[in-house]
Design an enzyme around this catalytic site. Sequence first.
Site, short mmCIF file in Angstrom:
data_model
loop_
_atom_site.label_atom_id
_atom_site.label_comp_id
_atom_site.label_asym_id
_atom_site.label_seq_id
_atom_site.Cartn_x
_atom_site.Cartn_y
_atom_site.Cartn_z
N GLY A 54 12.36 0.58 3.61
CA GLY A 54 13.45 0.22 2.71
C GLY A 54 14.39 -0.80 3.35
O GLY A 54 14.12 -1.32 4.44
N SER B 75 0.82 -1.21 0.00
CA SER B 75 0.00 0.00 0.00
C SER B 75 0.85 1.27 0.00
O SER B 75 1.84 1.37 0.72
CB SER B 75 -0.89 0.00 1.24
OG SER B 75 -1.68 1.16 1.26
N LEU C 257 -1.22 10.06 4.28
CA LEU C 257 -2.40 9.34 3.79
C LEU C 257 -3.26 10.12 2.81
O LEU C 257 -4.49 9.97 2.79
CB LEU C 257 -3.26 8.86 4.98
CG LEU C 257 -2.59 7.79 5.85
CD1 LEU C 257 -3.43 7.49 7.07
CD2 LEU C 257 -2.34 6.52 5.05
N GLY D 181 8.57 -5.21 4.48
CA GLY D 181 9.63 -4.41 5.11
C GLY D 181 10.98 -4.66 4.48
O GLY D 181 11.62 -5.67 4.75
N ILE E 236 5.38 -5.43 8.31
CA ILE E 236 5.09 -4.30 9.18
C ILE E 236 4.86 -3.02 8.35
O ILE E 236 5.21 -2.96 7.17
CB ILE E 236 6.29 -4.04 10.15
CG1 ILE E 236 7.57 -3.82 9.36
CG2 ILE E 236 6.42 -5.08 11.19
CD1 ILE E 236 8.79 -3.40 10.17
N ASN E 237 4.34 -2.02 9.01
CA ASN E 237 4.29 -0.67 8.44
C ASN E 237 5.64 0.01 8.72
O ASN E 237 6.57 -0.62 9.21
CB ASN E 237 3.12 0.11 9.04
CG ASN E 237 2.57 1.16 8.08
OD1 ASN E 237 3.34 1.87 7.43
ND2 ASN E 237 1.26 1.27 7.98
N THR E 238 5.73 1.28 8.46
CA THR E 238 7.02 1.99 8.60
C THR E 238 7.37 2.25 10.07
O THR E 238 6.51 2.24 10.94
CB THR E 238 6.98 3.32 7.85
OG1 THR E 238 5.85 4.06 8.30
CG2 THR E 238 6.89 3.11 6.35
N CYS F 27 -0.53 3.97 10.65
CA CYS F 27 0.18 5.04 9.94
C CYS F 27 0.85 6.00 10.92
O CYS F 27 0.17 6.61 11.75
CB CYS F 27 -0.75 5.83 9.04
SG CYS F 27 0.21 7.08 8.16
#
Length: 315
Positions: free
Chosen positions: A219, A21, A75, A246, A193-195, A133
């Site tokens: 990254g 996403s 977002l 990730g 995972i998200n950031t 987020c």
Amino acid sequence: MSLLATNVGNVKLKNPVLLASGTCGVAAREFSSYFNLSELGGIVTKSLGIRPWVGNPTPRVVEIPNCGILNSIGLQNPGIEYFAKNELPFLTEQNATVVLNVVGETLDEYIQAVDYIKNRISEFSAIELNLSCPNVDGGLDFSQDPKKAFTVVSEIKKITKIPLWAKLSPNITDITVIGKACIDAGVDGLSLINTILGLAINRWTKKPVLPRGVGGYSGPAIKPIALRMVWQTYKQFPKIPIIGIGGIHTTDDAIEFLLCGASCIQVGTANFANPKASIEIINGLKDYLEKNKLSSISEIVGQAHQNKTPVSARH
Ligand SMILES: Cc1cc2nc3c(=O)[nH]c(=O)nc-3n(C[C@H](O)[C@H](O)[C@H](O)COP(=O)(O)O)c2cc1C
């Protein structure tokens, strides 16, 4: 059936490689000039809310050389109604497998967004709830508080039969606590995972580069952290499908996530450097299966947890 075909719980995918996403536009339209979107395991849409979101002030992205990027998009998205009317028909026409990523500022906003598409089970393979987020006020609340995570997952489960994945934040001491809350609430998969919250400083202005100060780090540099969280979660909950995310840039990265327990993976930041990274990973996985004489990609899922020492690793 292709050797790469896989099941993520009750979600059937052509192969285990999806676009993450927010890293492929709203709905990967731009990527269709590089390859046929139906070749992917799936496309996860940009997070979509019940209304359009304007996002954060610019600059929104800082490159951290050799490590990845720090972003603070906030977002920005056109809203779910716009998406359903203007982007979804394109994806359907392309025969793409679509995972709808949904976001809300409140429980009610999550419910309203899902309510809008709740019966369109043939168009969406899964819904991924973005509970994580780091770039909006309160954006992490749902994945830092197990009670809130439980509530949002169980309320969404009540209104739709579309399989539900919860995307969790690494910005927490023990990810398995939130994972358990989502599992108890009936989630069908955990996206990990998200950031990771990070900061970049401009030493000339003596101020943070991003207007909000902190941003989300992604990254290659975050891969070991993501692997650790997939590992911990699989170890504790081996039955819940994990979607590994990730720092995945190569086939080797993808294999490492599968070995740790991910049933499929998403390619994120790599898309900015190489829009064909996902296709290269799919081809690399095919070669890997052939070379190792495996009959299905699912054979390697979670293998890193087995006690047997592989012959090649013996001294
Ligand atoms: C520019 C950018 C925008 C993102 N937007 C979203 C988003 O809208 N929703 C979401 O769930 N994750 C979003 N993410 C997080 C990614 O989907 C992914 O979880 C994260 O970047 C870690 O994977 P990576 O290291 O492969 O990029 C975004 C990441 C980036 C870099």
